[in-house]
Design a protein around this motif. Sequence first.
Motif, PDB file in Angstrom:
ATOM      1  N   GLY A 150      41.126  26.197   8.799  1.00 24.62           N
ATOM      2  CA  GLY A 150      41.578  27.503   8.322  1.00 24.62           C
ATOM      3  C   GLY A 150      41.212  28.664   9.207  1.00 24.62           C
ATOM      4  N   ALA A 151      40.502  28.405  10.286  1.00 21.52           N
ATOM      5  CA  ALA A 151      40.020  29.489  11.143  1.00 21.52           C
ATOM      6  C   ALA A 151      41.153  30.095  11.966  1.00 21.52           C
ATOM      7  CB  ALA A 151      38.926  28.965  12.075  1.00 21.52           C
ATOM      8  N   GLN A 152      41.052  31.400  12.233  1.00 18.59           N
ATOM      9  CA  GLN A 152      41.983  32.080  13.130  1.00 18.59           C
ATOM     10  C   GLN A 152      41.502  31.873  14.568  1.00 18.59           C
ATOM     11  OE1 GLN A 152      44.891  33.756  12.148  1.00 18.59           O
ATOM     12  NE2 GLN A 152      44.355  32.720  10.229  1.00 18.59           N
ATOM     13  N   ILE A 153      42.370  31.326  15.427  1.00 18.79           N
ATOM     14  CA  ILE A 153      41.980  30.967  16.795  1.00 18.79           C
ATOM     15  C   ILE A 153      43.031  31.487  17.762  1.00 18.79           C
ATOM     16  CG2 ILE A 153      41.369  29.082  18.364  1.00 18.79           C
ATOM     17  CD1 ILE A 153      40.885  27.359  15.806  1.00 18.79           C
ATOM     18  N   ALA A 154      42.584  32.097  18.848  1.00 16.60           N
ATOM     19  CA  ALA A 154      43.485  32.589  19.888  1.00 16.60           C
ATOM     20  C   ALA A 154      43.003  32.085  21.241  1.00 16.60           C
ATOM     21  CB  ALA A 154      43.535  34.109  19.886  1.00 16.60           C
ATOM     22  N   VAL A 155      43.951  31.861  22.160  1.00 14.71           N
ATOM     23  CA  VAL A 155      43.618  31.391  23.506  1.00 14.71           C
ATOM     24  C   VAL A 155      43.560  32.578  24.460  1.00 14.71           C
ATOM     25  CG1 VAL A 155      44.381  29.995  25.465  1.00 14.71           C
ATOM     26  CG2 VAL A 155      44.639  29.123  23.136  1.00 14.71           C
ATOM     27  N   GLN A 156      42.436  32.698  25.162  1.00 14.37           N
ATOM     28  CA  GLN A 156      42.243  33.725  26.179  1.00 14.37           C
ATOM     29  C   GLN A 156      41.550  33.084  27.371  1.00 14.37           C
ATOM     30  OE1 GLN A 156      42.863  37.097  26.756  1.00 14.37           O
ATOM     31  NE2 GLN A 156      41.838  36.739  28.709  1.00 14.37           N
ATOM     32  N   PRO A 157      42.296  32.736  28.441  1.00 12.53           N
ATOM     33  CA  PRO A 157      41.654  32.135  29.616  1.00 12.53           C
ATOM     34  C   PRO A 157      40.554  33.040  30.166  1.00 12.53           C
ATOM     35  CG  PRO A 157      44.049  31.995  29.773  1.00 12.53           C
ATOM     36  CD  PRO A 157      43.749  32.885  28.614  1.00 12.53           C
ATOM     37  N   VAL A 158      39.570  32.432  30.813  1.00 14.14           N
ATOM     38  CA  VAL A 158      38.468  33.223  31.357  1.00 14.14           C
ATOM     39  C   VAL A 158      38.957  34.085  32.512  1.00 14.14           C
ATOM     40  CG1 VAL A 158      36.771  31.479  30.698  1.00 14.14           C
ATOM     41  CG2 VAL A 158      37.701  31.481  33.019  1.00 14.14           C
ATOM     42  N   MET A 159      38.190  35.127  32.801  1.00 12.87           N
ATOM     43  CA  MET A 159      38.564  36.057  33.862  1.00 12.87           C
ATOM     44  C   MET A 159      37.774  35.779  35.136  1.00 12.87           C
ATOM     45  SD  MET A 159      36.820  39.410  32.181  1.00 12.87           S
ATOM     46  CE  MET A 159      35.198  39.355  31.420  1.00 12.87           C
ATOM     47  N   SER A 160      38.232  36.351  36.213  1.00 10.17           N
ATOM     48  CA  SER A 160      37.571  36.212  37.506  1.00 10.17           C
ATOM     49  C   SER A 160      36.262  36.986  37.519  1.00 10.17           C
ATOM     50  CB  SER A 160      38.493  36.758  38.605  1.00 10.17           C
ATOM     51  OG  SER A 160      37.782  36.982  39.806  1.00 10.17           O
ATOM     52  N   ASN A 161      35.209  36.376  38.061  1.00  9.72           N
ATOM     53  CA  ASN A 161      33.965  37.119  38.264  1.00  9.72           C
ATOM     54  C   ASN A 161      33.812  37.573  39.711  1.00  9.72           C
ATOM     55  OD1 ASN A 161      33.491  34.642  39.394  1.00  9.72           O
ATOM     56  ND2 ASN A 161      31.595  34.217  38.281  1.00  9.72           N
ATOM     57  N   PHE A 162      34.898  37.445  40.502  1.00  8.69           N
ATOM     58  CA  PHE A 162      34.909  37.917  41.881  1.00  8.69           C
ATOM     59  C   PHE A 162      35.950  39.013  42.077  1.00  8.69           C
ATOM     60  CE2 PHE A 162      33.118  33.714  43.749  1.00  8.69           C
ATOM     61  CZ  PHE A 162      31.817  34.168  43.534  1.00  8.69           C
ATOM     62  N   GLY A 163      36.150  39.828  41.041  1.00 10.90           N
ATOM     63  CA  GLY A 163      37.047  40.960  41.169  1.00 10.90           C
ATOM     64  C   GLY A 163      38.471  40.640  40.779  1.00 10.90           C
ATOM     65  N   GLU A 164      39.240  41.701  40.588  1.00 11.24           N
ATOM     66  CA  GLU A 164      40.626  41.601  40.153  1.00 11.24           C
ATOM     67  C   GLU A 164      41.475  42.572  40.972  1.00 11.24           C
ATOM     68  OE1 GLU A 164      40.091  40.508  35.450  1.00 11.24           O
ATOM     69  OE2 GLU A 164      39.803  42.601  36.041  1.00 11.24           O
ATOM     70  N   PRO A 165      41.838  42.197  42.188  1.00 15.19           N
ATOM     71  CA  PRO A 165      42.575  43.116  43.056  1.00 15.19           C
ATOM     72  C   PRO A 165      44.009  43.330  42.563  1.00 15.19           C
ATOM     73  CG  PRO A 165      42.530  40.940  44.035  1.00 15.19           C
ATOM     74  CD  PRO A 165      41.648  40.876  42.819  1.00 15.19           C
ATOM     75  N   THR A 166      44.598  44.416  43.008  1.00 18.15           N
ATOM     76  CA  THR A 166      46.026  44.647  42.822  1.00 18.15           C
ATOM     77  C   THR A 166      46.716  44.289  44.126  1.00 18.15           C
ATOM     78  OG1 THR A 166      45.634  46.413  41.221  1.00 18.15           O
ATOM     79  CG2 THR A 166      47.794  46.347  42.274  1.00 18.15           C
ATOM     80  N   LEU A 167      47.586  43.286  44.091  1.00 21.64           N
ATOM     81  CA  LEU A 167      48.200  42.752  45.303  1.00 21.64           C
ATOM     82  C   LEU A 167      49.701  43.017  45.320  1.00 21.64           C
ATOM     83  CD1 LEU A 167      46.480  39.235  45.379  1.00 21.64           C
ATOM     84  CD2 LEU A 167      45.786  41.276  46.639  1.00 21.64           C
ATOM     85  N   THR A 168      50.242  43.087  46.522  1.00 26.60           N
ATOM     86  CA  THR A 168      51.691  43.124  46.717  1.00 26.60           C
ATOM     87  C   THR A 168      52.115  41.838  47.414  1.00 26.60           C
ATOM     88  OG1 THR A 168      51.585  44.138  48.908  1.00 26.60           O
ATOM     89  CG2 THR A 168      51.545  45.627  46.994  1.00 26.60           C
ATOM     90  N   LEU A 169      53.405  41.593  47.391  1.00 26.42           N
ATOM     91  CA  LEU A 169      53.932  40.421  48.077  1.00 26.42           C
ATOM     92  C   LEU A 169      53.647  40.498  49.572  1.00 26.42           C
ATOM     93  CD1 LEU A 169      55.421  37.845  47.330  1.00 26.42           C
ATOM     94  CD2 LEU A 169      57.585  39.057  47.665  1.00 26.42           C
ATOM     95  N   ALA A 170      53.666  41.712  50.123  1.00 31.19           N
ATOM     96  CA  ALA A 170      53.378  41.891  51.553  1.00 31.19           C
ATOM     97  C   ALA A 170      51.946  41.480  51.880  1.00 31.19           C
ATOM     98  CB  ALA A 170      53.621  43.344  51.949  1.00 31.19           C
ATOM     99  N   ASP A 171      51.011  41.761  50.980  1.00 28.59           N
ATOM    100  CA  ASP A 171      49.609  41.361  51.204  1.00 28.59           C
ATOM    101  C   ASP A 171      49.508  39.852  51.400  1.00 28.59           C
ATOM    102  OD1 ASP A 171      48.656  43.971  50.856  1.00 28.59           O
ATOM    103  OD2 ASP A 171      48.510  43.718  48.687  1.00 28.59           O
ATOM    104  N   LEU A 172      50.283  39.108  50.650  1.00 29.60           N
ATOM    105  CA  LEU A 172      50.199  37.650  50.682  1.00 29.60           C
ATOM    106  C   LEU A 172      50.957  37.051  51.856  1.00 29.60           C
ATOM    107  CD1 LEU A 172      50.598  37.317  46.859  1.00 29.60           C
ATOM    108  CD2 LEU A 172      48.570  36.675  48.134  1.00 29.60           C
ATOM    109  N   ARG A 173      51.987  37.730  52.309  1.00 27.34           N
ATOM    110  CA  ARG A 173      52.726  37.227  53.473  1.00 27.34           C
ATOM    111  C   ARG A 173      51.858  37.229  54.724  1.00 27.34           C
ATOM    112  NH1 ARG A 173      57.280  40.577  51.572  1.00 27.34           N
ATOM    113  NH2 ARG A 173      58.811  39.206  50.561  1.00 27.34           N
TER     114      ARG A 173
END
Length: 366
Positions: free
Chosen positions: A164-187
């Motif tokens: 009967g418990a309410q359960i939600a899935v939340q994957p863990v987060m990065s402990n090495f930062g969360e950058p904002t990236l563009t496609l150009a950064d990855l190319r």
Amino acid sequence: MNDCRSLLQVIPRAPNDCGGVGDYARMLAHRLLESHRIKSVFLSAAPFDAGQIVDGFEVLSPLRLVAKDLSPPEAILLHYVNYGYHSRGVPTWLPALIRQVKRAGDARLVTIFHEVYAAGTWRQSAFWLRPLQKRIARSLANLSLTSLVSNETQRAQLEELAPGAQIAVQPVMSNFGEPTLTLADLRDRDPHRWLICGGNELLERSLRSFTTNLSRIPAAQAPRELLVVGGNESPQIRTLLERLSKIQGSYHPRVENDVAAKLLSSCAFAWVDYFHQPGVALTTILKSTVFAAVCAHGVIPIFPHGGAPISLGGDSLPGPFFVTASEQNLPVEEERPVIGYSLHEWYRRHSSSGHLADMVAALFNR
């Protein structure tokens, strides 16, 4: 900050050590304060110097002694990892204590199950203590307004224990930062620059399987440089890295988070040998901060085995990508930047600290 609401975060130990639940709780506290004006106070089960401030947050301890004298909290966020509260993973006292603190102020309780219960062979204590571990997890889930788990495997475990418990899935987060990236950064990344990241056990296991599978990686993605990041200084890890004589290796133990983030942001692929037991569903990887970190930085994780695609709410991650003795499915260079960007964006939608903070705030605002 006088108009801030308050949140009591119950944790195994003060959030001043790098890695694990401490980093998770501290990062969440910052995001809750910045985005929702919710001010956290930490309550540590392990003793900590009285009156100490960690990263601007008050830390009370030890839990079992100070709980009876607490001012009634508005809301409680319990970080549950069974071995964090007891050496054998059976903190039988915890549900009653949380119930006492909760009732004192009629506080809302949300529990994040970093672990539901342990698995082990009959030679290990986890095998014999599992029924008691399950009973404790059931009690906490039934006490909670909502329980958060990191993956569908854990959701199934907890649903079986507490239907009967309410359960939600939340994957863990990065402990090495969360950058904002563009496609150009990855190319711009070098497809021959690879990464292995994690604690010592994961680093050693990954280095061994990486060495075994190295000759099976196609020339277009073949590693010429390997960065080994994390853990504590280890002669064994240095020896394993030195044996890769045809690859330029660099070892970065006990690295600061901002330095690790820069290293990750320079790599195209990461070798991840996360599972020390065979037959574990690949979706369980969503409990791994290493997996979270590589996705956050647009690095493509490569496994030494296949598995079913990972999906949340019909939103699937690219892959999984793997190299085994019989086959491999690594993306070609034309696909790599787009796949890395898709991983990064999936992380932002489902795993980021901002997504977690929004979910926690929404639960307490019901």
